[in-house]
Design a protein around this motif. Structure first.
Motif, PDB file in Angstrom:
ATOM      1  N   ALA A 114       0.833  -1.205   0.000  1.00  0.00           N
ATOM      2  CA  ALA A 114       0.000   0.000   0.000  1.00  0.00           C
ATOM      3  C   ALA A 114       0.866   1.253   0.000  1.00  0.00           C
ATOM      4  O   ALA A 114       0.617   2.203  -0.752  1.00  0.00           O
ATOM      5  N   GLY A 115       1.892   1.259   0.846  1.00  0.00           N
ATOM      6  CA  GLY A 115       2.803   2.395   0.900  1.00  0.00           C
ATOM      7  C   GLY A 115       3.486   2.632  -0.435  1.00  0.00           C
ATOM      8  O   GLY A 115       3.692   3.777  -0.857  1.00  0.00           O
ATOM      9  N   GLY A 116       3.818   1.540  -1.115  1.00  0.00           N
ATOM     10  CA  GLY A 116       4.450   1.667  -2.424  1.00  0.00           C
ATOM     11  C   GLY A 116       3.544   2.356  -3.426  1.00  0.00           C
ATOM     12  O   GLY A 116       3.986   3.233  -4.183  1.00  0.00           O
ATOM     13  N   ARG A 117       2.262   1.973  -3.444  1.00  0.00           N
ATOM     14  CA  ARG A 117       1.324   2.600  -4.389  1.00  0.00           C
ATOM     15  C   ARG A 117       1.118   4.094  -4.061  1.00  0.00           C
ATOM     16  O   ARG A 117       1.035   4.930  -4.970  1.00  0.00           O
ATOM     17  N   VAL A 118       1.040   4.412  -2.787  1.00  0.00           N
ATOM     18  CA  VAL A 118       0.860   5.812  -2.388  1.00  0.00           C
ATOM     19  C   VAL A 118       2.088   6.635  -2.760  1.00  0.00           C
ATOM     20  O   VAL A 118       1.984   7.743  -3.303  1.00  0.00           O
ATOM     21  N   LEU A 166       4.205   7.231   6.822  1.00  0.00           N
ATOM     22  CA  LEU A 166       4.679   8.153   5.791  1.00  0.00           C
ATOM     23  C   LEU A 166       4.660   9.611   6.238  1.00  0.00           C
ATOM     24  O   LEU A 166       5.200  10.476   5.550  1.00  0.00           O
ATOM     25  N   GLY A 167       4.029   9.901   7.364  1.00  0.00           N
ATOM     26  CA  GLY A 167       4.074  11.247   7.920  1.00  0.00           C
ATOM     27  C   GLY A 167       3.127  12.248   7.299  1.00  0.00           C
ATOM     28  O   GLY A 167       3.449  13.436   7.191  1.00  0.00           O
ATOM     29  N   PHE A 168       1.941  11.785   6.884  1.00  0.00           N
ATOM     30  CA  PHE A 168       0.953  12.709   6.336  1.00  0.00           C
ATOM     31  C   PHE A 168       0.473  13.687   7.404  1.00  0.00           C
ATOM     32  O   PHE A 168       0.469  13.383   8.603  1.00  0.00           O
ATOM     33  N   GLY A 169       0.021  14.857   6.943  1.00  0.00           N
ATOM     34  CA  GLY A 169      -0.514  15.838   7.883  1.00  0.00           C
ATOM     35  C   GLY A 169      -1.790  15.361   8.538  1.00  0.00           C
ATOM     36  O   GLY A 169      -2.044  15.652   9.710  1.00  0.00           O
TER      37      GLY A 169
END
Length: 370
Positions: A114-118, A166-169
C-alpha cells in the motif's frame, strides 16, 4: 502421500478488467509456491470460472488435499460465510480434504504494498506539479465497506499505519459501500480541512466498478475545490508484496498449528452494535449470480438511467426500495422462491444497523443523473 492443490477463491466482478487482473495474479502466484503444487482459481459470483470449476480441475489433476484461500483483503461476509459454504459443500460431496486459510489482512507486507502505491502517486504528482510537504498533505484511504465492523476496522488500521508511517498531515477513512462514510461525504469532509493536497488511495486489490466510483467522486469533488490538488493513487493489483502475502496464507496451512482465521468475528464474539449476530447460521446464496459474467445486466453505466459517468450506488438503493437485490446482504432475502435446484430461500441476513446513516449509502441520493 496427498497431492496438494491450491484454490484461490476470488470474489468476481462485473468488470472484465477486474476479472482479467485477478487471473494474472493467479498465474503469477505459482512462482511463490512449491513447484509440485497445482494452482487454480475461481470466483464466487458474476465471473467464470466459478469456484467449483477450479476445484473440479484440481481434483482432475489428482489433488486430494486442497489449500483454499480467500482472494480478499479482509474477512467480511463473503470470506466468512459464502466461500466456506461453497468449499464445505464441495468437500463433503466429493470426499476430499479442503482447508481454508486466512484473508490477506493487516500484514506488514500488505502495508508495504500500500505504501508503495501511495508513494508512486506522490512521486508522479511531485514531478508534474512540484512538491507539496507531507505535513500539508491529507491521505484519504477508501476501503470496500462491509456489514462487518471487523473488516471496516481493519481498513482504518491500514490507514493509520500509512498515515503514521509516511508522515501525512492528516488522514481520513471512507468506504465505497454498505457502511459510512462513503466516498463522496468523506472527500467533502477532507476538502474542508485546509490541506493543499489530498491523496486518494483505494485499498483494493483490483479495478472494477467500485474503483470507477472512487475516482469518479474524486474528480467531482476536485472540480468543486480547484484550490486543492487531488491525487488519485493506484490500487494494489499484483504488487510483489501482495503475491508474497498470498503465498504465506497458503503455505502456513501446512504448518503444525495453522493460524486461526476471523479472530475478531461478529459471529464468534460480541461486537459493539452487532451483538445479535453471535452464533448466527452462516450460509451463502451467491448461486444467484454465479458466472453471470461482465456483460450481466447492471454491469455498465450505459445501462443505468440513474448514473451518469460512473456508478454512484444509487441503483442499489432503488433496488432495495423495491425489496429485492441479489447482491446486497443487508435486506431480508426470505421470499421463499426456488430456481429449480432444490434450494429454498428461507434464510434471512441481519440488517446492517446503520443503514440509514446520512453519510452511508443514503448519501448517493444526492447524486442522481441530470
Amino acid at each position: 502421500m496427498s497431492k496438494i492443490g491450491v484454490m484461490i477463491c476470488g470474489h468476481g466482478s462485473r468488470s472484465q478488467a477486474a476479472v482479467d487482473q485477478f487471473s494474472v495474479l493467479a498465474e503469477k502466484l505459482p512462482a511463490y509456491l512449491p513447484p509440485e503444487w497445482a494452482v487454480e482459481y475461481g470466483y464466487l459470483e458474476f465471473a467464470n470460472p466459478v469456484i467449483r470449476d477450479g476445484l473440479d480441475r484440481l481434483r482432475a489433476q489428482g489433488c486430494d488435499k486442497i489449500l483454499a484461500v480467500p482472494g480478499m483483503l479482509f474477512a467480511a461476509m463473503h470470506s466468512k460465510n459464502d466461500i466456506p459454504t461453497v468449499l464445505n459443500t464441495y468437500a463433503a460431496k466429493h470426499g476430499i480434504e479442503v482447508s481454508y486459510g486466512r484473508e490477506l489482512g493487516v500484514d506488514p507486507k500488505m502495508i508495504a504494498a500500500a505504501g508503495g502505491r501511495v508513494q508512486e502517486a506522490i512521486a508522479a504528482a511531485n514531478a508534474a506539479h512540484g512538491e507539496v510537504p507531507m505535513h500539508e498533505t491529507c491521505l484519504v484511504v477508501i476501503g470496500r465497506g462491509a456489514s462487518d465492523p471487523d473488516a471496516n476496522g481493519n481498513v482504518a488500521k491500514i490507514a493509520r499505519m500509512l498515515h503514521e508511517g509516511l508522515g501525512f498531515g492528516w488522514c481520513e477513512v471512507g468506504y465505497s459501500g454498505v457502511t459510512f462514510p462513503l466516498v463522496e461525504p468523506c472527500l467533502q469532509h477532507a476538502s474542508k480541512l485546509g490541506y493543499k493536497r489530498i491523496v486518494v488511495f483505494p485499498y483494493f486489490l483490483f479495478s472494477g466498478i467500485l474503483i470507477d466510483r472512487i475516482y469518479g467522486f474524486t474528480d467531482q469533488v476536485a472540480a468543486a475545490n480547484a484550490n486543492i490538488q487531488f491525487v488519485k493513487a493506484g490500487y494494489l493489483n499484483d504488487h510483489e508484496q501482495v503475491l508474497a502475502t498470498f503465498a504465506e496464507r497458503i503455505t502456513e496451512q501446512v504448518g503444525e498449528i495453522p493460524p486461526p482465521n476471523c479472530a475478531m468475528c461478529k459471529y464468534r464474539t460480541q461486537v459493539l452494535g452487532f451483538e445479535a449476530e453471535v452464533g448466527a447460521v452462516q450460509e451463502s446464496h451467491h448461486h444467484h449470480v454465479e458466472g453471470q459474467g461482465a456483460s450481466a445486466p447492471g454491469s455498465n453505466v450505459e445501462d443505468c438511467t440513474l448514473c451518469d459517468s460512473f456508478c454512484t450506488g444509487l441503483c442499489r438503493l432503488e433496488k432495495q426500495a423495491k425489496g429485492h437485490d441479489h447482491h446486497d446482504h443487508s435486506h431480508d432475502h426470505s421470499h421463499g422462491h426456488t430456481h429449480g435446484h432444490a434450494h429454498s430461500h428461507d434464510h434471512v441476513h441481519a440488517e446492517y444497523p446503520h443503514a440509514d446513516h446520512p453519510h452511508g449509502p443514503e448519501s448517493a441520493r444526492k447524486s442522481p443523473k441530470t
